[in-house]
Write a protein that holds these residues in place. Structure first.
Motif, mmCIF file in Angstrom:
data_model
loop_
_atom_site.group_PDB
_atom_site.id
_atom_site.type_symbol
_atom_site.label_atom_id
_atom_site.label_comp_id
_atom_site.label_asym_id
_atom_site.label_seq_id
_atom_site.Cartn_x
_atom_site.Cartn_y
_atom_site.Cartn_z
ATOM 1 N N LEU A 295 0.854 -1.192 0.000
ATOM 2 C CA LEU A 295 0.000 0.000 0.000
ATOM 3 C C LEU A 295 0.886 1.236 0.000
ATOM 4 C CD1 LEU A 295 -2.880 -0.750 2.553
ATOM 5 C CD2 LEU A 295 -3.073 -0.537 0.063
ATOM 6 N N ASN B 24 1.354 5.543 0.375
ATOM 7 C CA ASN B 24 0.811 6.711 1.059
ATOM 8 C C ASN B 24 0.253 7.714 0.054
ATOM 9 O OD1 ASN B 24 0.225 8.327 3.325
ATOM 10 N ND2 ASN B 24 2.078 9.523 3.018
ATOM 11 N N ASP B 25 -0.694 8.509 0.481
ATOM 12 C CA ASP B 25 -1.153 9.688 -0.271
ATOM 13 C C ASP B 25 -1.680 10.675 0.753
ATOM 14 O OD1 ASP B 25 -4.230 9.650 -0.036
ATOM 15 O OD2 ASP B 25 -3.791 7.599 -0.671
ATOM 16 N N ASP B 26 -2.056 11.874 0.291
ATOM 17 C CA ASP B 26 -2.455 12.926 1.248
ATOM 18 C C ASP B 26 -3.947 12.913 1.563
ATOM 19 O OD1 ASP B 26 0.118 13.830 1.391
ATOM 20 O OD2 ASP B 26 -0.136 15.385 -0.141
ATOM 21 N N THR C 132 -6.436 9.850 1.372
ATOM 22 C CA THR C 132 -7.131 8.694 1.959
ATOM 23 C C THR C 132 -7.115 8.828 3.475
ATOM 24 O OG1 THR C 132 -6.392 7.342 0.111
ATOM 25 C CG2 THR C 132 -7.188 6.165 2.051
ATOM 26 N N THR C 133 -8.242 8.564 4.110
ATOM 27 C CA THR C 133 -8.290 8.701 5.568
ATOM 28 C C THR C 133 -7.564 7.518 6.225
ATOM 29 O OG1 THR C 133 -10.374 7.499 5.838
ATOM 30 C CG2 THR C 133 -10.534 9.874 5.426
ATOM 31 N N MET C 134 -6.986 7.805 7.388
ATOM 32 C CA MET C 134 -6.293 6.760 8.152
ATOM 33 C C MET C 134 -7.265 5.643 8.519
ATOM 34 S SD MET C 134 -3.768 8.924 10.624
ATOM 35 C CE MET C 134 -2.328 9.749 9.953
ATOM 36 N N VAL D 146 -7.746 3.217 5.606
ATOM 37 C CA VAL D 146 -6.594 2.332 5.391
ATOM 38 C C VAL D 146 -6.607 1.194 6.425
ATOM 39 C CG1 VAL D 146 -4.071 2.185 5.287
ATOM 40 C CG2 VAL D 146 -5.240 4.192 4.355
ATOM 41 N N ILE E 38 3.088 3.244 6.689
ATOM 42 C CA ILE E 38 2.865 3.788 5.331
ATOM 43 C C ILE E 38 2.849 5.315 5.394
ATOM 44 C CG2 ILE E 38 1.346 3.827 3.324
ATOM 45 C CD1 ILE E 38 0.065 1.197 4.507
ATOM 46 N N HIS E 39 2.126 5.842 6.380
ATOM 47 C CA HIS E 39 1.973 7.289 6.526
ATOM 48 C C HIS E 39 3.328 7.978 6.726
ATOM 49 C CE1 HIS E 39 0.088 11.077 7.637
ATOM 50 N NE2 HIS E 39 0.736 11.069 8.793
ATOM 51 N N LEU F 282 -6.600 5.725 -2.512
ATOM 52 C CA LEU F 282 -5.598 4.753 -2.059
ATOM 53 C C LEU F 282 -5.071 3.888 -3.214
ATOM 54 C CD1 LEU F 282 -4.189 3.376 0.373
ATOM 55 C CD2 LEU F 282 -6.193 1.890 0.560
HETATM 56 N N1 TYC Z 1 -1.450 10.084 4.693
HETATM 57 C C1 TYC Z 1 -2.867 9.860 4.909
HETATM 58 C C2 TYC Z 1 -3.431 10.969 5.789
HETATM 59 O O1 TYC Z 1 -2.689 11.720 6.400
HETATM 60 C C3 TYC Z 1 -3.123 8.509 5.592
HETATM 61 C C4 TYC Z 1 -2.723 7.341 4.731
HETATM 62 C C5 TYC Z 1 -2.063 6.264 5.307
HETATM 63 C C6 TYC Z 1 -3.051 7.295 3.375
HETATM 64 C C7 TYC Z 1 -1.709 5.169 4.547
HETATM 65 C C8 TYC Z 1 -2.692 6.184 2.579
HETATM 66 O O2 TYC Z 1 -1.736 3.992 2.421
HETATM 67 C C9 TYC Z 1 -2.031 5.121 3.171
HETATM 68 N N2 TYC Z 1 -4.746 11.087 5.820
#
Ligand code: TYC
Length: 99
Positions: free
Chosen positions: A23, A25-27, A29-31, A34, A56-57, A90
């Protein structure tokens, strides 16, 4: 007359390669989402899911599971479909293991 076949073929005797489902990370997708994905598709308990999500975060990615190709590819497709159906960007990718 009974015929006994002893000839062995090397075909199909090789160990199948394994693939990691990762998986990213991105800005957006909610924690919480995930964590839900890790429980639902990678059979993680609440603590493992939280720990992997935070990895991942902070580090950008984490391995969520290692499988033969077909299963790994199916995990990736299911995670992406589930994420899009829930309006989350995600991303899940495969990585081939070389041993
Ligand atoms: N970075 C995302 C946030 O701050 C959380 C996140 C965690 C997104 C893991 C993707 O695979 C991921 N909301």
């Amino acid at each position: 007359m009974t015929q006994v076949t002893t000839k062995k073929s090397r075909i199909n005797l090789k160990k199948p390669k394994n693939f990691e489902a990762i998986l990213l990370n991105d800005d957006y997708t909610t924690m919480e989402f995930v964590v839900e994905v890790l429980k639902r598709f990678f059979n993680k308990d609440a603590l493992a899911a939280e720990t992997i999500m935070l990895k991942i975060h902070t580090e950008g990615e984490a391995v969520c599971g290692t499988y033969p190709y077909d299963i790994a590819q199916s995990k990736v497709s299911q995670v992406i479909e589930y994420s899009r159906n829930n309006e989350q960007p995600l991303m899940c990718v495969l990585r081939e293991l070389n041993f």
